[in-house]
Design a protein around this motif. Structure first.
Motif, mmCIF file in Angstrom:
data_model
loop_
_atom_site.group_PDB
_atom_site.id
_atom_site.type_symbol
_atom_site.label_atom_id
_atom_site.label_comp_id
_atom_site.label_asym_id
_atom_site.label_seq_id
_atom_site.Cartn_x
_atom_site.Cartn_y
_atom_site.Cartn_z
ATOM 1 N N PHE C 289 0.815 -1.361 -0.063
ATOM 2 C CA PHE C 289 0.029 0.007 0.039
ATOM 3 C C PHE C 289 0.822 1.391 -0.081
ATOM 4 N N HIS C 290 2.004 1.173 0.178
ATOM 5 C CA HIS C 290 2.910 2.487 0.227
ATOM 6 C C HIS C 290 2.860 3.441 -0.825
ATOM 7 N N PRO C 291 2.839 2.906 -1.824
ATOM 8 C CA PRO C 291 2.698 4.001 -3.166
ATOM 9 C C PRO C 291 1.545 5.117 -3.011
ATOM 10 N N ARG C 292 0.268 4.455 -2.214
ATOM 11 C CA ARG C 292 -0.630 5.274 -2.128
ATOM 12 C C ARG C 292 -0.893 5.802 -0.738
ATOM 13 N N CYS C 293 -0.111 5.405 0.150
ATOM 14 C CA CYS C 293 -0.270 5.814 1.644
ATOM 15 C C CYS C 293 0.183 7.010 1.905
ATOM 16 N N PRO C 294 -0.787 7.797 2.719
ATOM 17 C CA PRO C 294 -0.341 9.229 2.815
ATOM 18 C C PRO C 294 0.667 9.250 3.971
ATOM 19 N N GLU C 298 9.920 5.752 5.185
ATOM 20 C CA GLU C 298 10.839 5.021 4.375
ATOM 21 C C GLU C 298 10.986 3.381 4.970
ATOM 22 N N ILE C 299 10.555 3.221 5.996
ATOM 23 C CA ILE C 299 10.607 1.908 6.290
ATOM 24 C C ILE C 299 9.488 1.011 5.495
ATOM 25 N N CYS C 300 8.357 1.640 5.053
ATOM 26 C CA CYS C 300 7.427 0.873 4.541
ATOM 27 C C CYS C 300 7.962 0.584 2.987
ATOM 28 N N SER C 301 8.865 1.041 2.345
ATOM 29 C CA SER C 301 9.095 0.399 1.237
ATOM 30 C C SER C 301 10.341 -0.471 1.258
ATOM 31 N N ARG C 302 11.062 -0.091 2.432
ATOM 32 C CA ARG C 302 12.361 -0.921 2.719
ATOM 33 C C ARG C 302 12.109 -2.391 3.120
ATOM 34 N N GLU C 303 11.390 -2.368 4.254
ATOM 35 C CA GLU C 303 11.147 -3.816 5.095
ATOM 36 C C GLU C 303 10.180 -4.722 4.125
ATOM 37 N N GLU C 304 9.936 -6.036 4.776
ATOM 38 C CA GLU C 304 9.164 -6.745 4.104
ATOM 39 C C GLU C 304 7.827 -6.330 4.281
ATOM 40 N N GLU C 305 6.942 -7.020 3.457
ATOM 41 C CA GLU C 305 5.486 -6.864 3.591
ATOM 42 C C GLU C 305 4.962 -6.971 5.188
ATOM 43 N N PRO C 306 4.322 -6.119 5.505
ATOM 44 C CA PRO C 306 3.877 -6.186 6.925
ATOM 45 C C PRO C 306 2.919 -7.315 7.376
#
Lengths: 334, 327, 322
Positions: C289-294, C298-306
C-alpha cells in the motif's frame, strides 16, 4: 444561491417533456411529463433507480435519443431556444459546445486507436475551429485542470494505458474544453472505486466554481448526490416525484418514495435491525399504473391514490412533491 | 411476521417482466421481421417437399417418375414438349409432357431433378451432421479441459487447436478429391468424406462458447452445488453453446451441397446412372447452346438452395443473438 | 479456535501470466497472497476491498472452486485441500455461494423450479419426485417467491427476484456456510434492502455463517459481525465491526471509511486517495500500500510486507507504523 440565479431565469427549462419508445412489445413512456429547471452555477441532481427514465431525460436534452425513441410533447428551452424544434444541424453545434455530456463507462466513450490527447484536440478543432497547435495548447491546459498527473505524457497515451479514473478525467477534460454552459454527467462515478469516486466528485465541484458551469448530475446513489448537488429531483417511473434543495430533501422528505429510499440505505453504526425496505418490484414500463404511480409499493396508500394521479405541487418555497398525503408523511419522517 | 409480508413480492400484483412470452415466441417475433430470411425459409420448405417427392416417386423398380428411362427418339427435347409418337406407352412421361425437357439420352430432366434433390439435400444434412458431431466433441473437450496438462506443459487445448490449424491448412477440395479417388465411390462415402473434412468450424465455435460458459456464474454455481461434471457439460453448457453452432451448421449446409455438386460435375461424385444436380449439370455443359434447359434447371436449383440456406441462416443468427434481446 | 466453522491458514492463489506463442510464463498475478482468518458458526465476516483486490478469488478459493496455490482450508476440522474430487463433490452441500450478477448466475434454459430442484435431485435429498417438488415449493416461499413461479424461465423475472432464486438454490442443500459475493451490488437501491433483510432473516432462522463480500462499506457494515479489509491480495485489517469503525488503525481503512458518501452528510472538497489500485502483477517492494499511503515512511518500502498482527484484542492490523 438559488434566489440570485432565479432572477436571471433558468439556463435550461424542461416543460412537460414526453419521451416515448415505440417498441415491439408496446408503447413505453420512458419520460412522461417531466418538468425540470437547471440554473447556472448550480448542480442539479437527478436521482432514480434503473429504468426510471433519468438517462432518457439526458439523451432527450442532447437530442441523442436512440430509435425507437421520440419526443412526442413538451419543450426543452436552452436560453430561449427550444431544442426539440431545432434541426439536427443546429443541434450538432449546440451539442459539445454548449451542452456536453460524460457517461458511466469512460472505456467505451474513447476510441482505442487514437491517443487521448488527439481525441480531445479533434473535439476542440471541430467545435471551435482552432488550429492543431492551438488545440494542443488548450488540451494541455485542460489536462492540467482535471488534475491528470503529468499531463504532457498522458496526452500521448492510448485509452488502454489509463486507469478508469484517469479515463473519466480525460472525458471531463474533453467535455469542458469547449467551455460548455451545461455539463450532463450520467452516473460518472458508478463504475469507479469509492476512493477514486471521491476524487472525481471533488474535481467536478472545483470545475463548477472555476467555469460557472451548470451540471445535471444523474445517479442512483443518494450518497453520491449529496456530495455534489445543490438541488435534487427524485424520479420514479418516468416522472419527478419530489424536487427540492439538497439539504431539504434529506432533512424533510415529503414523498413516500424519497423517504423509503433514504431509509433503505444501510447506515454505518445503524445497528443490525432490519432495513425498512420498499416492498414490491420496480414497475413494468409497459403496464401503466392507474392513479399515483407509486401506490402499489406505498405504505401511505389510500383509496383515492388508486384513482387520481397527484400533480407535482409546490408545498413550501422551492420544494415540490407529487403526493396526495405529503403533510402526513412529513409527520411520519420526523 | 410483519417484516416477512413486506418483503414478499408475492403479495404484489403479478409484475414479472417486460416479456410475457416464451423464448420460442420471442425468437419467432424477431425472425419473422427479416423478410429475406422468411423467403429463404419458404424456398427451403419447397425444396424439402421436392426432395421428399423425389424420394417416394423416383426410387424403386418402377418409379412414378422414372429418371432412368432412355428414349433415343426424344433426345434434347425442350421443356413442355410432347413425346415422339414412336415412344412406347410404358416409356412415355407422366402427364404426356416433358416438364423440363430431356437430356442427350432422352431421359426426363424433371425426374432426374427430383432424384437429384434427394441427393443434394441429404448430402448437405448428413455431411454437416457428421461435421457437427466431430466438431462438438473436439471443441467441447478443447474448451472444457483446456488447462489440463498432457506432456511437458502442452495442454489439451494446445493439441486440439493445432489440429484445427492443420486441418485449415489443407486445400479441402483437393483432399476430398484424393480421398474419393482412393475410396469406393458411393453416396455414403461422399457424405462421410465431406463431413470429416469440414468439422473445424463447429469445433472452433463450441470451443469459444465453452471458454466463456466455463466462467459464467451459473456454471460455477453448478460446480459449487456438487453437480457431476458430465451433467454440467451436457445440461448446463452444451444447450447454451448450441445457438451459434446451429447457425454455423445451417450456413455450412450449402457448402456441402456445392462440394457434392462440384464432385459430381467432375465425375467423382455419385456414380451414374443415379442423377444428381451436379451430373445433370455436367451433361448439360456439352449441349449448352443446343439445349440450354438442361443446365438451367440444376443451376437454378443449386443457386436457390444455397442462397436460401444462407439467408435463412443469417435470419437465425439475428434472432438467436442474445445481444439484440431485451433483458 | 477449535470451534471455528471455517478456518483458512495462509491461503494463496496465484495465476500464471503467459505471453506469446509458446505460452512462456512471464509472471504471476498474486490474487490472494497469504490470507488467514476464521469464521464461527452463525457469524458474518464482511470482506471489503476495491475492484481487483482479490476478494472474489478469495471467496472462490476457500470453496475450492479454484485450486489454492498454497495454504490450508479447514471446514469443521475437515481439511478441504485433501478431499478427493468425489469427496469434495459430496462435501459441497455444506457450503454454498451467492453471486453478484442475477443475470448470469441462472442457467437461461432451465425453469426456476428445476434450477432450485437440481441439487436436491443430484444429492438425492428427496425420495420421490413429488416430495422434491414440495421441497422446491417450500424453498420458493422461504425466499419470498410464489410457488407458481416454478415453471417460469429466468428471463421472465426482475433482478431482485432472480437473486431470490439464486438464494433458494444455495439453500436447497441446507448449507452451514454461504459465500455471498456482492449479492446486492447489481440491484436497485429499493430492492437491495429487501435482499439484505432476506439474507438476515435466513441467517437467524437457519443459523448460517456468511462470508459477505462487497465493495460497499455501508452494506458490509449492516450485515457483518466482523469486517476484514483487503488490499492487493492481503488482509490489512480485521476487527469487530464497531471497533473497526470507531478505531481504524490501517491508513487504507481510514481512507475507505472517509470515502463513503453518506446521504445528507455534505462533505465537500475531499480529494480522495491519490493514485489508483496497483496491478497485483508487479506488486511494489515492501508494503503493497505504500505508493498510495499518505503516511508512508522509508521503512514501508524498505522492509518486508507487514504481517497481520493483533494490536488490540481481536483487532488485527498489517502496518509497519502501528
Amino acid at each position: 444561491m438559488r434566489d440570485e440565479s432565479k432572477n436571471n431565469g433558468p439556463l435550461l427549462e424542461i416543460k412537460n417533456l414526453q419521451t416515448h419508445f415505440f417498441t415491439n412489445e408496446g408503447l413505453v413512456k420512458a419520460v412522461d411529463g417531466l418538468d425540470l429547471e437547471i440554473f447556472s452555477r448550480e448542480t442539479s441532481g437527478l436521482v432514480g433507480e434503473s429504468g426510471c427514465g433519468k438517462t432518457v431525460t439526458a439523451l432527450s436534452i442532447m437530442g441523442l435519443l436512440p430509435s425507437p425513441g421520440k419526443i412526442t410533447q413538451g419543450s426543452i428551452t436552452l436560453q430561449g431556444r427550444d431544442l426539440t424544434q431545432l434541426p439536427e444541424r443546429k443541434l450538432q453545434k449546440i451539442r459539445g459546445k454548449e451542452i456536453a455530456m460524460i457517461f458511466q463507462e469512460p472505456m467505451t466513450s474513447l476510441n482505442p486507436i487514437f491517443t487521448v490527447g488527439h481525441q480531445v484536440e479533434e473535439a476542440i478543432i471541430f467545435h471551435q475551429g482552432k488550429s492543431r497547435k492551438e488545440a494542443r495548447e488548450i488540451t494541455r491546459e485542460m489536462f492540467g485542470k482535471v488534475e491528470l498527473p503529468s499531463p504532457e505524457e498522458r496526452m500521448n497515451e492510448y485509452p488502454h494505458q489509463l486507469s478508469g479514473g484517469m479515463k473519466q478525467r480525460v472525458m471531463i477534460a474533453m467535455a469542458l474544453s469547449c467551455q460548455p454552459k451545461l455539463l450532463i454527467a450520467d452516473e460518472p462515478t458508478t463504475a469507479l472505486d469509492v476512493t477514486i469516486q471521491q476524487g472525481i466528485l471533488a474535481l467536478l465541484n472545483k470545475l463548477q466554481d472555476e467555469h460557472s458551469l451548470a451540471i445535471l448530475f444523474i445517479t442512483h446513489d443518494l450518497g453520491v448526490i449529496s456530495q455534489v448537488a445543490n438541488r435534487i429531483a427524485v424520479m420514479y417511473a418516468a416522472k419527478i416525484v419530489e424536487c427540492a434543495q439538497a439539504g431539504e430533501i434529506f432533512r424533510n422528505p415529503h414523498h413516500p418514495y424519497t423517504l423509503g429510499l433514504l431509509n433503505s440505505i444501510p447506515k454505518i453504526g445503524g445497528g443490525e435491525k432490519r432495513l425498512p425496505a420498499i416492498p414490491g418490484q420496480l414497475p413494468n414500463p409497459l403496464v401503466p399504473v392507474k392513479g399515483c404511480r407509486f401506490h402499489p409499493r406505498c405504505f401511505f396508500v389510500k383509496d383515492y391514490c388508486l384513482e387520481k394521479e397527484p400533480p407535482l405541487a409546490e408545498i413550501a418555497p422551492g420544494h415540490k412533491t407529487a403526493c396526495w398525503r405529503h403533510s402526513e408523511i412529513k409527520a411520519q419522517s420526523n | 411476521m410483519k417484516a416477512k409480508m413486506v418483503n414478499s413480492p408475492g403479495s404484489q400484483p403479478e409484475n414479472l417482466s417486460l416479456i410475457h412470452q416464451t423464448r420460442g415466441q420471442e425468437f419467432w417475433r424477431t425472425f419473422k421481421r427479416n423478410k429475406l430470411a422468411l423467403t429463404g425459409m419458404v424456398v427451403l420448405g419447397f425444396f424439402f417437399l421436392t426432395a421428399l417427392t423425389g424420394l417416394f416417386l423416383t426410387y424403386g423398380r418402377e418409379p412414378f417418375f422414372n429418371p432412368r428411362t432412355v428414349r433415343l427418339a426424344d433426345r434434347l427435347r425442350p421443356p413442355l414438349s410432347r413425346p415422339h409418337r414412336t415412344i412406347p406407352e410404358e416409356n412415355r412421361p407422366r402427364f404426356g409432357i416433358y416438364i423440363l425437357g430431356t437430356d442427350d439420352l432422352g431421359r426426363d430432366v424433371f425426374a432426374r431433378m427430383l432424384q437429384g434433390a434427394v441427393v443434394s439435400l441429404s448430402v448437405g444434412f448428413v455431411a454437416v451432421g457428421i461435421s457437427l458431431f466431430i466438431g462438438m466433441i473436439l471443441g467441447g473437450i478443447a474448451g472444457y479441459f483446456a488447462e489440463v496438462k498432457l506432456l511437458k506443459g502442452v495442454t489439451v487445448d494446445d493439441v486440439i487447436a493445432r489440429l484445427i490449424d492443420i486441418m485449415l491448412c489443407f486445400p479441402v477440395f483437393f483432399l476430398i478429391l484424393t480421398l474419393i479417388a482412393i475410396l469406393p465411390g458411393n453416396i455414403w462415402m461422399i457424405m462421410i468424406v465431406i463431413g470429416i473434412t469440414g468439422w473445424t468450424g463447429a469445433a472452433r465455435f463450441v470451443r469459444a462458447e465453452f471458454f466463456t460458459l466455463k466462467n459464467q456464474d451459473f456454471v460455477i454455481a453448478a460446480e459449487a452445488l456438487g453437480i457431476p461434471r458430465r451433467r454440467i457439460i451436457f445440461k448446463h453448457m452444451m444447450p447454451n453453446a448450441l445457438a451459434p453452432v446451429l447457425v454455423a451448421a445451417i450456413i455450412g449446409i450449402p457448402g456441402a451441397i456445392l462440394t457434392e455438386a462440384a464432385l459430381s460435375f467432375l465425375g467423382f461424385g455419385v456414380p451414374p446412372p443415379h442423377a444428381t444436380w451436379g451430373n445433370i449439370l455436367a451433361v448439360g455443359r456439352r449441349f449448352i447452346f443446343d439445349a440450354p434447359w438442361i443446365i438451367f434447371s440444376p443451376g437454378a436449383a443449386i443457386l436457390l438452395t444455397v442462397l436460401s440456406f444462407n439467408l435463412f441462416g443469417e435470419g437465425l443468427r439475428e434472432a438467436l443473438n442474445p445481444k439484440l434481446r431485451i433483458r | 479456535m477449535t470451534k471455528s466453522l471455517l478456518r483458512v491458514v495462509n491461503l494463496k492463489k496465484h495465476f500464471p501470466v503467459e505471453r506469446g506463442m509458446l505460452s512462456r510464463l512471464s509472471g504471476w498475478v498474486k490474487a490472494v497472497d497469504g490470507v488467514s482468518f476464521s469464521i464461527d458458526a452463525g457469524e458474518t465476516l464482511g470482506l471489503v476491498g476495491e475492484s481487483g483486490c482479490g476478494k472474489t478469488t478469495l471467496g472462490r478459493t476457500i470453496l475450492r472452486l479454484l485450486e489454492p496455490t498454497a495454504g490450508e482450508i479447514f471446514f469443521e476440522e475437515t481439511k478441504l485441500n485433501e478431499l478427493s474430487p468425489e469427496e469434495l463433490r459430496q462435501f459441497r452441500a455444506r457450503m454454498q455461494v451467492i453471486f453478484q450478477d442475477p443475470y448470469s448466475s441462472l442457467n437461461p434454459r432451465m425453469t426456476a423450479g428445476s434450477i432450485v430442484g437440481e441439487p436436491l435431485a443430484v444429492h438425492r435429498r428427496a425420495e420421490t419426485k413429488g416430495k422434491r417438488e414440495e421441497m422446491v415449493g417450500e424453498l420458493f416461499e422461504k425466499v419470498g417467491l410464489a410457488r407458481h413461479h416454478k415453471n417460469r424461465y429466468p428471463h421472465e423475472f426482475s433482478g431482485g427476484m432472480r437473486q431470490r432464486i439464486g438464494i433458494a438454490r444455495a439453500l436447497a442443500l441446507k448449507p452451514k456456510f454461504i459465500v455471498c459475493d456482492e449479492p446486492v451490488s447489481a440491484l436497485d437501491v429499493s430492492i437491495q434492502a429487501q435482499i439484505i433483510n432476506l439474507l438476515q432473516e435466513l441467517q437467524e432462522e437457519l443459523s448460517l455463517a456468511y462470508l459477505f463480500i462487497s465493495h460497499d462499506l455501508r452494506v458490509v457494515a449492516h450485515m457483518s459481525n466482523r469486517i476484514a479489509v483487503m488490499y492487493l491480495g492481503r488482509l490489512v485489517e480485521v476487527a469487530v465491526k464497531e471497533e473497526l469503525f470507531q478505531n481504524p488503525f490501517h491508513p487504507y481503512t481510514k481512507i475507505l471509511l472517509e470515502a463513503i458518501p453518506e446521504p445528507g452528510v455534505i462533505k465537500k472538497q475531499k480529494t480522495g486517495l491519490p493514485g489508483e489500485i496497483q496491478s497485483s502483477l508487479n506488486s511494489p517492494s515492501g508494503c503493497s500500500f505504500h505508493p498510495r499511503c499518505p503516511l508512508a515512511k522509508e521503512i514501508c518500502s524498505r522492509e518486508e510486507e507487514p504481517q497481520l498482527q493483533e494490536k488490540e484484542k481481536n483487532h488485527f492490523v498489517a502496518c509497519h507504523l502501528r
